[in-house]
Design an enzyme around this catalytic site. Structure first.
Site, PDB file in Angstrom:
ATOM      1  N   TYR A 174      33.373  37.370  13.480  1.00 58.86           N
ATOM      2  CA  TYR A 174      33.441  36.785  12.069  1.00 58.86           C
ATOM      3  C   TYR A 174      34.053  36.419  10.875  1.00 58.86           C
ATOM      4  O   TYR A 174      33.828  35.589  10.223  1.00 58.86           O
ATOM      5  CB  TYR A 174      33.227  38.724  11.548  1.00 58.86           C
ATOM      6  CG  TYR A 174      34.282  39.282  11.750  1.00 58.86           C
ATOM      7  CD1 TYR A 174      35.433  39.043  10.970  1.00 58.86           C
ATOM      8  CD2 TYR A 174      34.165  39.676  12.625  1.00 58.86           C
ATOM      9  CE1 TYR A 174      36.453  39.296  10.678  1.00 58.86           C
ATOM     10  CE2 TYR A 174      35.447  40.532  12.755  1.00 58.86           C
ATOM     11  CZ  TYR A 174      36.728  40.647  12.174  1.00 58.86           C
ATOM     12  OH  TYR A 174      37.703  40.698  12.153  1.00 58.86           O
ATOM     13  N   GLY A 175      35.028  35.770  12.072  1.00 58.81           N
ATOM     14  CA  GLY A 175      37.022  34.319  11.258  1.00 58.81           C
ATOM     15  C   GLY A 175      36.919  33.919  12.066  1.00 58.81           C
ATOM     16  O   GLY A 175      35.806  32.441  11.956  1.00 58.81           O
ATOM     17  N   THR A 176      38.136  33.839  12.321  1.00 53.77           N
ATOM     18  CA  THR A 176      38.123  32.576  12.671  1.00 53.77           C
ATOM     19  C   THR A 176      38.004  31.758  14.315  1.00 53.77           C
ATOM     20  O   THR A 176      38.175  30.434  13.954  1.00 53.77           O
ATOM     21  CB  THR A 176      39.969  32.855  12.958  1.00 53.77           C
ATOM     22  OG1 THR A 176      40.954  33.843  13.650  1.00 53.77           O
ATOM     23  CG2 THR A 176      40.429  33.281  11.826  1.00 53.77           C
ATOM     24  N   LEU A 177      37.461  32.915  15.256  1.00 54.60           N
ATOM     25  CA  LEU A 177      36.781  32.330  16.393  1.00 54.60           C
ATOM     26  C   LEU A 177      35.395  31.695  16.329  1.00 54.60           C
ATOM     27  O   LEU A 177      34.920  31.102  17.673  1.00 54.60           O
ATOM     28  CB  LEU A 177      35.956  33.857  17.289  1.00 54.60           C
ATOM     29  CG  LEU A 177      37.899  34.690  17.215  1.00 54.60           C
ATOM     30  CD1 LEU A 177      37.752  35.771  18.020  1.00 54.60           C
ATOM     31  CD2 LEU A 177      38.217  33.123  18.664  1.00 54.60           C
ATOM     32  N   GLU A 214      43.844  38.869  20.002  1.00 52.61           N
ATOM     33  CA  GLU A 214      43.079  40.074  19.229  1.00 52.61           C
ATOM     34  C   GLU A 214      44.264  41.344  18.756  1.00 52.61           C
ATOM     35  O   GLU A 214      44.301  41.603  17.563  1.00 52.61           O
ATOM     36  CB  GLU A 214      41.978  39.972  18.825  1.00 52.61           C
ATOM     37  CG  GLU A 214      40.923  39.423  18.658  1.00 52.61           C
ATOM     38  CD  GLU A 214      41.666  38.199  17.477  1.00 52.61           C
ATOM     39  OE1 GLU A 214      41.998  38.403  16.615  1.00 52.61           O
ATOM     40  OE2 GLU A 214      40.765  37.033  17.466  1.00 52.61           O
TER      41      GLU A 214
HETATM   42  N1  PCA Z   1      38.785  36.317  14.784  1.00 52.98           N
HETATM   43  C1  PCA Z   1      38.013  37.318  14.999  1.00 52.98           C
HETATM   44  C2  PCA Z   1      38.862  38.790  14.669  1.00 52.98           C
HETATM   45  C3  PCA Z   1      39.388  38.641  13.376  1.00 52.98           C
HETATM   46  C4  PCA Z   1      39.696  36.703  13.377  1.00 52.98           C
HETATM   47  O1  PCA Z   1      39.961  36.491  13.263  1.00 52.98           O
HETATM   48  C5  PCA Z   1      37.090  37.124  14.609  1.00 52.98           C
HETATM   49  O2  PCA Z   1      36.907  36.042  14.074  1.00 52.98           O
HETATM   50  O3  PCA Z   1      35.966  37.888  14.897  1.00 52.98           O
END
Ligand code: PCA
Length: 166
Positions: A7-10, A82
């Site tokens: 949900y984030g930077t990935l 993570e």
């Molecule tokens: N990376 C993981 C968790 C938060 C982040 O930045 C993601 O993208 O889900």
């Protein structure tokens, strides 16, 4: 193979997505876009503007993201990247599939609107004020909030400079 919801930077278009396609980390394949069935606070915090999904179901927004199928090597890489279990913990989350994006053959397709589960990097080890920060339904490192994510490389560069100056 294991399913992971990011949900984030990935996510696609976000600063760490390339790590999922670096074959030295293992294998990953995008299979669907999805949203959490429950609401969660998705906040951006720390001096590095890191996104966190707080494991507080019922508060915040339904969070949008992407489901990837990953091999054991990639799962191990992601757990390490993570900082599991200190920063995030990898837990199962219930999801509603938005759209199937898989390309592989011989795989059970997840239909849009169907319910499924995948692992997510969420956290219960958060600071007391984090639940009251602004929460988002969809993360974008380059969004209007102006809280641009500071990459790990940039953080390391800064700490090297700081050490040299000591
Ligand atoms: N990376 C993981 C968790 C938060 C982040 O930045 C993601 O993208 O889900």
């Amino acid at each position: 193979m294991t399913r992971v919801f990011v949900y984030g930077t990935l996510k696609r278009g976000q600063p760490n997505n390339y790590r999922m396609f670096d074959t030295s980390n293992g294998k990953a394949e995008l299979i669907a876009s999805a949203s959490t069935t429950q609401k969660y606070p998705l906040i951006i915090t720390t001096q590095h503007n890191i996104p966190f999904l707080l494991n507080i179901p019922g508060q915040g927004h339904r969070v949008r993201g992407e489901i990837y199928k990953v091999d054991d090597k990639m799962l191990e890489f992601l757990d390490d990247f993570e900082s599991v279990p200190q920063m995030y913990q990898r837990t199962l989350v219930k999801l509603e599939v938005e759209e199937w994006e898989g390309k592989g053959e011989g795989e059970e397709r997840l239909a849009g609107g169907s319910m499924t589960e995948a692992f997510v990097y969420s956290t219960t080890t958060y600071q007391p004020d984090w639940p009251s920060l602004q929460s988002y339904g969809s993360y974008d490192a380059y969004g209007d909030h102006g809280l641009q994510y500071e990459t790990r490389e940039a953080r390391e560069r800064c700490s090297r400079v700081a050490e040299e100056e000591d």
